[in-house]
Design a protein around this motif. Structure first.
Motif, PDB file in Angstrom:
ATOM      1  N   GLY A 127       0.433  -0.917   0.151  1.00  0.00           N
ATOM      2  CA  GLY A 127       0.239   0.035  -0.438  1.00  0.00           C
ATOM      3  C   GLY A 127       0.645   1.777  -0.037  1.00  0.00           C
ATOM      4  N   GLY A 128       0.378   2.301  -0.683  1.00  0.00           N
ATOM      5  CA  GLY A 128       1.078   3.596  -0.516  1.00  0.00           C
ATOM      6  C   GLY A 128       0.708   4.751  -0.039  1.00  0.00           C
ATOM      7  N   LEU A 129       0.161   5.537  -1.106  1.00  0.00           N
ATOM      8  CA  LEU A 129      -0.755   6.795  -0.167  1.00  0.00           C
ATOM      9  C   LEU A 129      -0.374   7.254   1.237  1.00  0.00           C
ATOM     10  CD1 LEU A 129      -4.298   5.521  -1.572  1.00  0.00           C
ATOM     11  CD2 LEU A 129      -3.038   6.823  -2.447  1.00  0.00           C
ATOM     12  N   GLY A 130       0.704   7.233   1.655  1.00  0.00           N
ATOM     13  CA  GLY A 130       1.453   7.888   2.623  1.00  0.00           C
ATOM     14  C   GLY A 130       1.296   6.636   3.596  1.00  0.00           C
ATOM     15  N   GLY A 131       0.518   6.197   3.663  1.00  0.00           N
ATOM     16  CA  GLY A 131      -0.001   4.684   4.753  1.00  0.00           C
ATOM     17  C   GLY A 131      -1.125   4.984   5.019  1.00  0.00           C
ATOM     18  N   MET A 132      -1.946   5.721   4.610  1.00  0.00           N
ATOM     19  CA  MET A 132      -3.306   5.934   5.376  1.00  0.00           C
ATOM     20  C   MET A 132      -3.884   4.962   5.588  1.00  0.00           C
ATOM     21  SD  MET A 132      -4.208   9.579   4.118  1.00  0.00           S
ATOM     22  CE  MET A 132      -5.875   9.034   4.644  1.00  0.00           C
TER      23      MET A 132
ATOM     24  N   ALA B 182      -1.325   0.454  17.431  1.00  0.00           N
ATOM     25  CA  ALA B 182      -0.130   1.597  16.718  1.00  0.00           C
ATOM     26  C   ALA B 182      -1.102   1.905  15.845  1.00  0.00           C
ATOM     27  CB  ALA B 182       1.041   1.178  16.601  1.00  0.00           C
ATOM     28  N   PHE B 183      -1.393   1.606  15.252  1.00  0.00           N
ATOM     29  CA  PHE B 183      -1.644   2.174  13.587  1.00  0.00           C
ATOM     30  C   PHE B 183      -3.222   3.441  14.051  1.00  0.00           C
ATOM     31  CE2 PHE B 183      -4.830   2.815  10.061  1.00  0.00           C
ATOM     32  CZ  PHE B 183      -3.649   2.978   9.154  1.00  0.00           C
TER      33      PHE B 183
ATOM     34  N   ARG C  82      -1.986  11.130   7.697  1.00  0.00           N
ATOM     35  CA  ARG C  82      -3.033  11.702   6.979  1.00  0.00           C
ATOM     36  C   ARG C  82      -2.677  13.108   6.871  1.00  0.00           C
ATOM     37  NH1 ARG C  82      -6.395  16.007   9.096  1.00  0.00           N
ATOM     38  NH2 ARG C  82      -4.859  15.403  11.231  1.00  0.00           N
ATOM     39  N   PHE C  83      -2.433  14.362   8.176  1.00  0.00           N
ATOM     40  CA  PHE C  83      -1.806  15.022   8.278  1.00  0.00           C
ATOM     41  C   PHE C  83      -0.875  15.596   6.823  1.00  0.00           C
ATOM     42  CE2 PHE C  83       1.211  18.979   9.161  1.00  0.00           C
ATOM     43  CZ  PHE C  83      -0.403  19.810   9.585  1.00  0.00           C
TER      44      PHE C  83
END
Lengths: 304, 304, 304, 304
Positions: B189-194, B235-236, B244-245
């Protein structure tokens, strides 16, 4: 009059057959009002308005306004590709008792800033109502720059509320406020509430979205607006994992309806076709997140 | 060989003058490796690769591979609009010592599924290296459907890792795995880990992104992959407000560099022009979020 | 039953006030029928259907079908973002007497080939009517690949006519015909007729567009289909400068209405707002082109 | 200094192996210069510049400038996603002897009018050269409105030539000229020459495109600019069927190269992959159109 605080965008509940489920709609309204929201929005993008026929739009609006019955202001989405349709929808909204209409730039090829300004000017002279400008580029196909929002707001004092969904919304909020120097505008963040705190820090006046736990938005926005920024932030950071989860492209409306079903408001969590079925993994992930909120974050009123 | 676990996409640090800042790049690499990531990715989208010249690509790749020096596998982005460029970049990456190349569908008008398949087939027969397929529609202008990803993976056993950035990624992860029945693929997964946790629940093998606190991703992915789902989730959910930020459109890379500057890795948090300056509100919001993580979530190693 | 020959898409004439001008619509129909077209299409994209309300759609369809009165088959555009709307529009079209419905893939984010196939399958099982597939990516936001068109046509024998507006249309026509081996499909070129000859050479069965001189299209298509390719080509090359001129993005509908006004069919050449006024230069250019056709190309019936 | 008349965009010929074919490039230059064009453009979109590596860009530019050897001004495309790359390309172009650079707005998400203006201002202060603004929205992803073009032209006197490819180009030409009241700008129509006459009528100063019969453009533009509008128009209408045919999306460059091969200029009509092979129908249609021009329109120099 600008709009401030928490405005909840109402989903349009459907029966399994696809027809509008008015009793569920009424329960959703009560759930949102009980949560303490400042207003409601009907016929928004996440109300699946693009999949309603004209007669159904009227039915939804009548059902909403008669059930709300003055308990809160109601904003009605009246965006349309053509000006005449937008005016007609807006007139109906006003007659039905809506406090404002919400309008995106008209979707069309070769749209330009002059045509966008004209669209709002023509609407404003045709219908004497408050206008919320919706800036949601993926839906309208057009990005309204801060200078143009400022220009519109300057020309039309009744169009000084902006539903902002063009990320990064906090930064754009700052720029809009700069572009509106000399008069007051109200920016309401959208995008499922995902940047609500940061929008507020940047100067937003509230949030307008359909997030299925409006209590969380109310808690955050009220605390912030009464100066308790730390309290607002602490609440927001605990809630935002859920806002983020709900706001998934392509399945966000289905997730919202599923949560509202679990909360007892919606009977059938169906969206109109073409639609995506929530798969098992998504349900497992939702369960886990709600469990976490309930068990470890002290959100006792979270339903399982 | 598929790629699993946490792969961190390296930013390309620049000096105030705009030239590549190799010492900062080395410190970033050390920070990521010390965090325990499973691999690194250079010349990705968030490495500002689109703003590097060909000679600079070589310099970055050489700097990365010589500094990593075998401590972890390195994936090199080699997407290009033309096949020949993609092949040439991929050959250079292989010569330099990269473990794999990462390639998006070529950006072009009128692209179709047959042309996408051919692009990967031609690349695979020209260069004997592992290939990571990047599915990031806003960048490539093309959405790779699960069936096509399955087709590519079936035809090219060296192309069975997918960097997935087409939301909703958890749902698409499930569909890709279904489309690849009979052989193993790895979805990162990518998208900043969101959506890292939800991607893992859906069957992803890890995450590939440039989030500036790789320690958080490592903690989540390791716990999940060793079966401690509850620990991973807890943790997530505490970390995802920050993911997200950071992952804000248009300013994400600048935010990432600012955080890495605060962590002592990057000297100047500059991105190449045209770029957006982080405004005061955004900085205030970042401070608040990091304070919250440090003060109330027990993330003691968070820098102020 | 497939559709062949020349199908003219009807504009929707409006009065200066913006209301539908039925007498003008009737005159346009007569003009097209007198030109010898094989059929008509109502409620298409260039009929400004996106700017009609539901009740107006009904009015237009009734006006068209009662005035045509069996003189030619009528295709009715019934595309909608939601399946239920599409089915409802299609049922009304069938009741009103339309010979077929014309349907684009539904506009929605994250659309995929499976959802497009389902949309047509669900429509076909709900309404027993011929279906014309419209492939016009800028409007629907989705490109239907030849393989998917073949798949749809194989599954739904009533959906074997394609209105093709995804350039290069001649090349795609060849590919569609290849993808439909074993059964017959009819491809009708659109795009204002700009590639009508080349589409026919590639195997198209005709043209469906709203070009304001249907006589020209009839002459070209008839000659071609009766084997006189040289005659068809000679006529086409002389007429295509005008087709090209009329088919200008953003002002094409206004130009078409202006020409139909000059031809005595339409009273007011107005399009619904937001719209672009034809400027003086455009009018001068139109005059010159019509003069040339009349004076030097022997097109005596061209009105000034 | 503005640019006027006919500027031909040079294709980049390749050998069958894919490498640059400099002898063919020289023959193309001679063909264009012999046709009487006023200038040449290298490294444009239809030069397949997006598929060239940096070193290849230099080779092409050197080959062009040394072969032209002062016989005509040469404009060099130097668009880039990053400002530094654009500046670097522009410096190289200037050193190599180019008379101007041609630059699109930088392709990036969330681009806005302020960033576009800054991009041109920064370029202009870094490199002392004439700048042609290219307005081609499908390539850059951004539409430059007339007011912004006017703003740029006012701030940067060296940036008063616009290559316009945002249809409807005649109407936009009028608007640009209005937006530049008080100083002179030069608008050069692109889009394969398809609206060259109408652009000129609207006030354009010429055309910049890669059409493979520059003789036709020269004839039209010269006649028009010397006041013989009727002669210009008559020629244009006879030639525009071919311009339209060549300018097909997705295969336009391949068609252009095929024609230049027939004209003896290009050895192999190959484009770089991913590419589309011209199919038999397209070749048949091309033959027919060239035959018609030669046989019936008296264009004796048309090659078969």
């Amino acid at each position: 009059m600008n709009f401030r605080g928490v405005y909840s965008v109402l989903p349009t509940p459907f029966c399994a057959s696809g027809s509008i489920d008015v009793p569920s709609l009424r329960r959703v309204i009560d759930l949102y009002l009980k949560a303490g929201v400042d207003g409601l929005t009907a016929l928004g993008v996440t109300s699946e308005v693009a999949r309603l026929q004209d007669a159904e739009r009227d039915r939804v609006l009548d059902a909403v306004l008669s059930h709300v019955n003055g308990r809160a202001p109601v904003v009605a989405g009246t965006s349309a590709e053509g000006l005449l349709n937008c005016i007609d929808y807006s007139r109906r909204a006003k007659s039905a008792g809506a406090s404002a209409v919400m309008v995106s730039p008209p979707r069309m090829p070769k749209l330009n800033s002059g045509a966008v300004l004209s669209h709002y000017l023509d609407l404003a002279s045709a219908v004497d109502t408050e206008i919320v400008i919706q800036d949601y580029p993926p839906v309208s196909g057009y990005t309204v720059e801060p200078a143009l929002l400022g220009h519109i707001a300057r020309e039309i004092p009744r169009a000084r509320t902006i539903k902002l969904e063009d990320p990064p919304t906090p930064l754009k909020t700052s720029r809009i406020i700069q572009a509106c120097e000399g008069f007051e505008v109200s920016v309401l963040g959208g995008l499922g509430g995902m940047y609500a705190l940061e929008d507020l820090i940047a100067g937003a006046s509230g949030v307008m979205t359909g997030f299925a736990y409006p209590e969380m938005l109310v808690e955050v926005v009220r605390a912030f607006r009464s100066g308790e920024v730390g309290t607002a932030a602490d609440a927001f950071y605990r809630y935002v994992p859920l806002m983020r989860f709900e706001f998934q492209q392509g399945i966000g409306i289905a997730l919202r309806k599923e949560i509202l079903r679990r909360r007892g408001a919606i009977t059938e969590p169906v969206t109109r076709s073409p639609s995506v079925q929530l798969d098992r993994s998504t349900m497992v992930a939702l369960d886990r997140l709600l469990d976490w909120l309930r068990a470890t974050q002290g959100v006792k009123w979270i339903s399982s």
